[in-house]
Design an enzyme around this catalytic site. Sequence first.
Site, PDB file in Angstrom:
ATOM      1  N   GLU A  27      68.824  41.919 159.687  1.00  0.00           N
ATOM      2  CA  GLU A  27      69.946  42.616 159.057  1.00  0.00           C
ATOM      3  C   GLU A  27      71.274  41.905 159.300  1.00  0.00           C
ATOM      4  O   GLU A  27      72.288  42.516 159.584  1.00  0.00           O
ATOM      5  CB  GLU A  27      69.960  44.075 159.498  1.00  0.00           C
ATOM      6  CG  GLU A  27      68.689  44.755 158.989  1.00  0.00           C
ATOM      7  CD  GLU A  27      68.614  46.218 159.280  1.00  0.00           C
ATOM      8  OE1 GLU A  27      69.657  46.871 159.180  1.00  0.00           O
ATOM      9  OE2 GLU A  27      67.514  46.699 159.578  1.00  0.00           O
ATOM     10  N   CYS A  62      72.890  49.673 151.788  1.00  0.00           N
ATOM     11  CA  CYS A  62      71.863  50.148 152.739  1.00  0.00           C
ATOM     12  C   CYS A  62      72.005  49.414 154.067  1.00  0.00           C
ATOM     13  O   CYS A  62      71.928  50.028 155.142  1.00  0.00           O
ATOM     14  CB  CYS A  62      70.463  49.889 152.196  1.00  0.00           C
ATOM     15  SG  CYS A  62      70.156  50.548 150.562  1.00  0.00           S
ATOM     16  N   ILE A  69      58.854  42.587 156.857  1.00  0.00           N
ATOM     17  CA  ILE A  69      59.158  43.952 156.466  1.00  0.00           C
ATOM     18  C   ILE A  69      58.631  44.950 157.511  1.00  0.00           C
ATOM     19  O   ILE A  69      57.415  45.140 157.634  1.00  0.00           O
ATOM     20  CB  ILE A  69      58.568  44.270 155.067  1.00  0.00           C
ATOM     21  CG1 ILE A  69      58.958  43.186 154.047  1.00  0.00           C
ATOM     22  CG2 ILE A  69      59.001  45.660 154.610  1.00  0.00           C
ATOM     23  CD1 ILE A  69      60.451  42.983 153.855  1.00  0.00           C
ATOM     24  N   PHE A  75      61.410  48.698 153.357  1.00  0.00           N
ATOM     25  CA  PHE A  75      62.524  48.199 152.557  1.00  0.00           C
ATOM     26  C   PHE A  75      62.285  46.724 152.264  1.00  0.00           C
ATOM     27  O   PHE A  75      62.216  45.916 153.195  1.00  0.00           O
ATOM     28  CB  PHE A  75      63.811  48.386 153.373  1.00  0.00           C
ATOM     29  CG  PHE A  75      65.077  47.838 152.776  1.00  0.00           C
ATOM     30  CD1 PHE A  75      65.818  48.584 151.865  1.00  0.00           C
ATOM     31  CD2 PHE A  75      65.580  46.603 153.179  1.00  0.00           C
ATOM     32  CE1 PHE A  75      67.022  48.107 151.353  1.00  0.00           C
ATOM     33  CE2 PHE A  75      66.783  46.113 152.669  1.00  0.00           C
ATOM     34  CZ  PHE A  75      67.504  46.874 151.758  1.00  0.00           C
TER      35      PHE A  75
END
Length: 394
Positions: A373, A248, A172, A138
């Site tokens: 995140e 997401c 990533i 992602f």
Amino acid sequence: MASRTDNFQSPDYYLLDELLTDEHKLVRETVRNYVKKEISPIIEDYAQRAAFPEFIVKQMGELGCFGPTIPPEYGGGGLDYISYGLMMQELERGDSGVRSTASVQGSLVMYPIYAYGSEEQRNKYLPKLASGEWLGCFGLTEPDFGSNPAGMVTNIKEDGDYVILNGAKMWISNAPYAQVAVVWAKDENGDIRGLIVERGMEGFSTPATHGKWSLRASATGELVFHDVRVPKANVFSNVKGLKGPLGCLTKARYGIAWGALGAAMDCYDTALRYSKERVQFDKPIGAFQLQQKKLAEMITEITKAQLLVWRLGVLMNEGKATPAQVSMAKRNSCDIAAHIARDARAMLGGMGITGEYSIMRHIMNLESVLTYEGTHDIHLLITGMNVTGFNAFK
């Protein structure tokens, strides 16, 4: 390094198992047994060598850990969000990097293809991702834009039936091994768009990130795009703007809320067992007040977090959970896990820094989990904005 026996027992101080269905418990047991058999014996060695155990991708696919909430017609498990949470809890109890691999695959790659993609995209990619035949990644974070993804410079320009993609992403997970990348880029109007980039497309490379002290058994890399021609058929047509990637992240943060709790449980369980076996001053250290204080605080915070994530899972199942509620749980679980891991390490003394126990690996992993995140501070501000109505980001 000799493989260690995994004697983990799950703490359940408030009898929360009574709130779970038989299916929930079966899912948890299945993943727990997998971790005990396949992950715990090998993970310390892979972490010490900073190597990714690539074979676990197929195993987790077969186990149903990728996209468990995705409908079965696309290869998913069709399970509810509590089952998904329990899976993430058990995987991270083994290692945060293993859970990261599954979180990225399910919440950040499969979910957007399912939610924002065309029927063609769903049928082409989801079954292969669900089975573990393909690994995905992602691409949102950039070298200069982490907490502020709206500033991204990665961009696409139209060219007939293609778009030309330029830019770079970093930090990533799964990148070096991924067959597909869900990438977010700005179009010529400045709108953020999502697209699916496949390995082998000319101008697309995934250099690995080396020298990490955290998530050492997880593969991390960059995504570099130099005039990559991506078919327009690979662009998500059903979403524009930051709500795409943020949708997401809400799903992934939910998984982290359960996952970090798993790491906390493992550290507590290890410290509790050690406290009964380690003798100093002629008695087990668990008989000393200061050690009991640490254990009592650990189990209290774990119990509070268990109730929080369970209730959040119910709200997710009912379609009522808000991103702000998910933020609170992500931050809380990461925070308590980091503190519990440090206290557990202290209880083990010098043994706590060795690879004979999982604690030091959890401590290092949790430093990443605290950051990715949405950092601890960002999630605090999300809660602050939610309760006051004032935006402290700008």
